[in-house]
Design a protein around this motif. Sequence first.
Motif: not given
Length: 493
Positions: A384-398, A412-424
Amino acid sequence: MDIIATTRHGKVRGRVQDGIATFLGVPYAAPPFGARRFLAPAPVEPWEGVRDALEYGPTAPKRPYRPPLDRLIPDPDIPGDECLNLNVWTPAGGEDRLPVMVWIHGGSMRNGSASLPLYDGRAFARDGVVLVSINYRLGVEGFGVFPDAPDNRGLLDQIAALTWVRDNIAAFGGDPGNVTVCGESAGAIAIAALMTSPRAAGLFHRAILQSGPPHTVPRGEGAKIVRSMARALRVPATAEAFAAVDRERLLDVQAAVVGRADPVGGGPGFHIVVDGDVVPADPPPFEVDLLLGSNREEYRLWFVPDGTVDRISGLTLRLALLRFRIPGRVARLYRAARPGARPGEILGEMATDLLLRGPLNRLADSRPSRTFVYEFAWRSPVMGLGACHALEIGFVFDTLRAGEELTGPGAPQPLADAMHRAWVAFATSGDPGWVSWDARRPVMVFDHPGTGVVLAPREEELSVWLQARRASHVSHVSRTNRVNRRTRRDPWR
């Protein structure tokens, strides 16, 4: 295949795999122990020959996260004195003048390290960015306030690491004139302080703040935890006395004093302090491009795994509103927008906005430079963690597979692709791919499915906090004026 790079202190041997060169555990400052304990970081002693940089270096002294967070956020502990070290991932094709990202980990100033698999920089190097991750001193050794030691030693460590990047990153294909600092939670809080520090001027050119707003305290406030530890240790509250204490004993007492404190629930902890040197009072921040944001349900990392969210009753919620002088209309607004939400969820949502989303939006409002705001909204099914603290890190780093404790399998890998691409893109050009902050308050909401820009999300809830903040300020000014008038009438009072 091995690869050699030459730094100003000596040669280091890294390893090439799948076109990525990795250098691990490279020292950027001398070991902060022995005579150097509780002092500012000292330069690295040069070495002869070639130094192996094939394994992660020692981590700063710390204790694991308390259960059950220790299962969700593994925190490697690597013994050794040379804990002021960093890691570099870079393309092995001989490119140069590549954009550089320097990752500063979180952990409430007392946990974490650069050796988490979640922070592996291969995906950034794969996409043309040199990724550097750093260790720095934690807890009382990094952020304890003493009368006989420099303040903000952990922050000074970070500045020493950024200085190393400026002086050496060209040997790894990086451009010292295009450096982006990036951090999450305490790492982001540290970056906000670095953005105001004259000692960090010119060491970076862009900044990314993930789930960490600007936050400093006066020296007296920062010294409270040292005094508490000194009482438990039965020694004076001085660096000299603390340096004589066995390190394991020091960590045991630190863990006991901090207890179950967390960023949302509060409690004793370590902070960056305004010392007038590393962190000046009321300084103007550097004019750098800025990407910042938070996760929609930050509070759930602390409120859900240990059952806190279930223990908060309606009465507890009302008492919390009274304690923190939160107007009742604020709670009514949050309840109306979340029919069926439990009192603990209402309190957590308010805490997330009060401590994170609101301050980050105000920071965006205050800046003339280009600023981009995001929100991470994908909900983890784990516990039940939901959109919790630190959850985004694995998406940012892919690095989704390394973060399955938080995301579960099949994130969802497409979400990691989008977030990682934005950071790059931001590290490369200063533009993550959406419109910068303006009066419309555009926020890139990262979700799956449905990533896209939303204008002023949940603006009514943020506005009510701003109104309450202004009312509190007016009340404070009014009380101060009344006291001043009484003082003028009776100068002896």
